[in-house]
Scaffold this motif. Structure first.
Motif, mmCIF file in Angstrom:
data_model
loop_
_atom_site.group_PDB
_atom_site.id
_atom_site.type_symbol
_atom_site.label_atom_id
_atom_site.label_comp_id
_atom_site.label_asym_id
_atom_site.label_seq_id
_atom_site.Cartn_x
_atom_site.Cartn_y
_atom_site.Cartn_z
ATOM 1 N N LYS A 126 0.837 -1.202 0.000
ATOM 2 C CA LYS A 126 0.000 0.000 0.000
ATOM 3 C C LYS A 126 0.869 1.248 0.000
ATOM 4 N N TYR A 127 1.935 1.228 0.814
ATOM 5 C CA TYR A 127 2.954 2.263 0.786
ATOM 6 C C TYR A 127 4.290 1.590 0.552
ATOM 7 N N LYS A 128 5.068 2.116 -0.360
ATOM 8 C CA LYS A 128 6.339 1.486 -0.696
ATOM 9 C C LYS A 128 7.471 2.501 -0.674
ATOM 10 N N TYR A 129 8.587 2.046 -0.191
ATOM 11 C CA TYR A 129 9.827 2.817 -0.304
ATOM 12 C C TYR A 129 10.661 2.160 -1.403
ATOM 13 N N TYR A 130 11.225 2.973 -2.239
ATOM 14 C CA TYR A 130 12.009 2.453 -3.349
ATOM 15 C C TYR A 130 13.432 2.983 -3.262
ATOM 16 N N ASN A 131 14.339 2.243 -3.833
ATOM 17 C CA ASN A 131 15.700 2.726 -3.992
ATOM 18 C C ASN A 131 15.756 3.629 -5.206
ATOM 19 N N ASN A 132 16.855 4.329 -5.334
ATOM 20 C CA ASN A 132 16.975 5.304 -6.406
ATOM 21 C C ASN A 132 16.869 4.673 -7.792
ATOM 22 N N ASP A 133 17.257 3.393 -7.931
ATOM 23 C CA ASP A 133 17.253 2.785 -9.254
ATOM 24 C C ASP A 133 15.831 2.525 -9.768
ATOM 25 N N VAL A 134 14.805 2.659 -8.895
ATOM 26 C CA VAL A 134 13.422 2.480 -9.323
ATOM 27 C C VAL A 134 12.837 3.799 -9.818
ATOM 28 N N VAL A 135 13.382 4.930 -9.346
ATOM 29 C CA VAL A 135 12.944 6.221 -9.831
ATOM 30 C C VAL A 135 13.375 6.353 -11.284
ATOM 31 N N SER A 136 12.473 6.836 -12.127
ATOM 32 C CA SER A 136 12.814 6.957 -13.538
ATOM 33 C C SER A 136 14.021 7.870 -13.702
ATOM 34 N N PHE A 137 14.826 7.574 -14.691
ATOM 35 C CA PHE A 137 16.048 8.348 -14.921
ATOM 36 C C PHE A 137 15.705 9.808 -15.191
ATOM 37 N N ALA A 138 14.636 10.033 -15.966
ATOM 38 C CA ALA A 138 14.250 11.405 -16.310
ATOM 39 C C ALA A 138 13.856 12.191 -15.072
ATOM 40 N N SER A 184 14.621 11.456 -11.887
ATOM 41 C CA SER A 184 15.781 11.570 -11.010
ATOM 42 C C SER A 184 16.667 12.725 -11.459
ATOM 43 N N SER A 185 16.896 12.826 -12.759
ATOM 44 C CA SER A 185 17.731 13.909 -13.300
ATOM 45 C C SER A 185 17.081 15.264 -13.058
ATOM 46 N N LYS A 186 15.752 15.320 -13.192
ATOM 47 C CA LYS A 186 15.029 16.581 -12.986
ATOM 48 C C LYS A 186 15.127 17.025 -11.531
ATOM 49 N N ILE A 187 14.977 16.080 -10.599
ATOM 50 C CA ILE A 187 15.071 16.396 -9.177
ATOM 51 C C ILE A 187 16.442 16.981 -8.854
ATOM 52 N N LYS A 188 17.495 16.321 -9.340
ATOM 53 C CA LYS A 188 18.859 16.776 -9.060
ATOM 54 C C LYS A 188 19.123 18.146 -9.678
ATOM 55 N N GLN A 189 18.699 18.318 -10.912
ATOM 56 C CA GLN A 189 18.945 19.577 -11.618
ATOM 57 C C GLN A 189 18.241 20.741 -10.927
ATOM 58 N N GLN A 190 16.975 20.524 -10.538
ATOM 59 C CA GLN A 190 16.217 21.592 -9.898
ATOM 60 C C GLN A 190 16.748 21.898 -8.497
ATOM 61 N N TYR A 191 17.143 20.861 -7.793
ATOM 62 C CA TYR A 191 17.678 21.062 -6.443
ATOM 63 C C TYR A 191 18.976 21.871 -6.497
ATOM 64 N N LEU A 192 19.863 21.531 -7.418
ATOM 65 C CA LEU A 192 21.111 22.280 -7.576
ATOM 66 C C LEU A 192 20.848 23.732 -7.957
ATOM 67 N N ALA A 193 19.870 23.934 -8.846
ATOM 68 C CA ALA A 193 19.531 25.293 -9.267
ATOM 69 C C ALA A 193 19.011 26.119 -8.091
ATOM 70 N N ILE A 194 18.194 25.493 -7.243
ATOM 71 C CA ILE A 194 17.665 26.174 -6.059
ATOM 72 C C ILE A 194 18.796 26.537 -5.093
ATOM 73 N N GLN A 195 19.728 25.600 -4.893
ATOM 74 C CA GLN A 195 20.853 25.873 -3.992
ATOM 75 C C GLN A 195 21.718 27.018 -4.522
ATOM 76 N N ASN A 196 21.949 27.026 -5.820
ATOM 77 C CA ASN A 196 22.770 28.093 -6.412
ATOM 78 C C ASN A 196 22.071 29.445 -6.308
ATOM 79 N N ALA A 197 20.747 29.443 -6.541
ATOM 80 C CA ALA A 197 19.984 30.686 -6.433
ATOM 81 C C ALA A 197 19.951 31.174 -4.991
ATOM 82 N N TRP A 198 19.858 30.241 -4.065
ATOM 83 C CA TRP A 198 19.886 30.604 -2.644
ATOM 84 C C TRP A 198 21.214 31.263 -2.286
ATOM 85 N N ASN A 199 22.299 30.699 -2.777
ATOM 86 C CA ASN A 199 23.629 31.260 -2.504
ATOM 87 C C ASN A 199 23.765 32.660 -3.094
#
Length: 213
Positions: free
Chosen positions: A77-89, A91-106
């Motif tokens: 009903k609720y599942k935890y997944y490892n990173n390899d189950v998250v779609s590559f697209a 996963s890449s979007k999460i990382k890219q947006q997170y880095l952009a937010i950190q850079n903008a914060w700085n």
């Protein structure tokens, strides 16, 4: 809570197992305390004494809750997944947006990453930056390097994922005095809550999990 008929017996078995396990450990703890004294003072050795009253209430509340959590994980009903189950697209979007937010914060200017936020978090982060500026404090966050994603959890249009990364993070007062943080690279872990809107994902919440000095 709703339980499918096919899973009812599984839920009953899980509940019985939880009761047996909790009762066993609780009774072991009671036997270890029975007849004992703390700091030389005397007291009742009964497990039904007033000092244990709330423990039994905790059991009555906790057993159904633990049973349902176990049921949810076992039935998927609720599942935890490892990173390899998250779609590559994604996963890449999460990382890219997170880095952009950190850079903008700085850079202390979040306008360029406004599309990556839900409205409330964008407002909250701008307010934090405003207060820091009013105190003549600058938060320096540089050299952000993502190690990976883990514990992906999806529920409807919302999902959570833990992000592990390295960064240099400290607060600078009057552009010269370090008032918190460290000027060397450290490891961090945060839990990010995102909202899906069509093909976009927007950051809703950031929870700090740990910082390894």
């Amino acid at each position: 809570m709703k339980i499918k008929n096919g899973h009812f017996m599984m839920f009953i078995v899980i509940t019985l197992l939880v009761i047996l396990i909790v009762t066993f450990f609780y009774s072991q703890n009671a036997m270890a305390l029975a007849g004992g004294h703390s700091g030389g003072s005397s007291g009742s050795s009964s497990v039904f004494s007033s000092s244990n009253h709330w423990s039994w209430i905790d059991l009555l509340i906790g057993i159904p809750y633990l049973s349902y959590l176990s049921y949810c994980f076992l039935t998927g009903k609720y599942k935890y997944y490892n990173n390899d189950v998250v779609s590559f697209a994604e996963s890449s979007k999460i990382k890219q947006q997170y880095l952009a937010i950190q850079n903008a914060w700085n850079d202390r200017n979040l306008e360029s990453v406004k599309p990556y936020y839900v409205k409330q978090l964008f407002t909250d982060h701008n307010e934090i930056l405003r207060k820091l500026t009013a105190q003549n404090v600058i938060n320096v966050t540089t050299n952000v390097k993502i190690d990976g994603l883990s514990r992906y959890r999806n529920k409807g249009t919302q999902f959570k994922v833990d992000i592990s990364f390295k960064a240099i993070d400290y607060n600078l007062k009057n552009k010269k005095k370090i008032v918190s943080g460290k000027t060397y690279e450290r490891k961090f872990k945060q839990r990010l809550t995102w909202i899906r809107k069509n093909t976009d994902v927007k950051l809703e919440k950031i929870d700090d999990i740990k910082c390894l000095f």
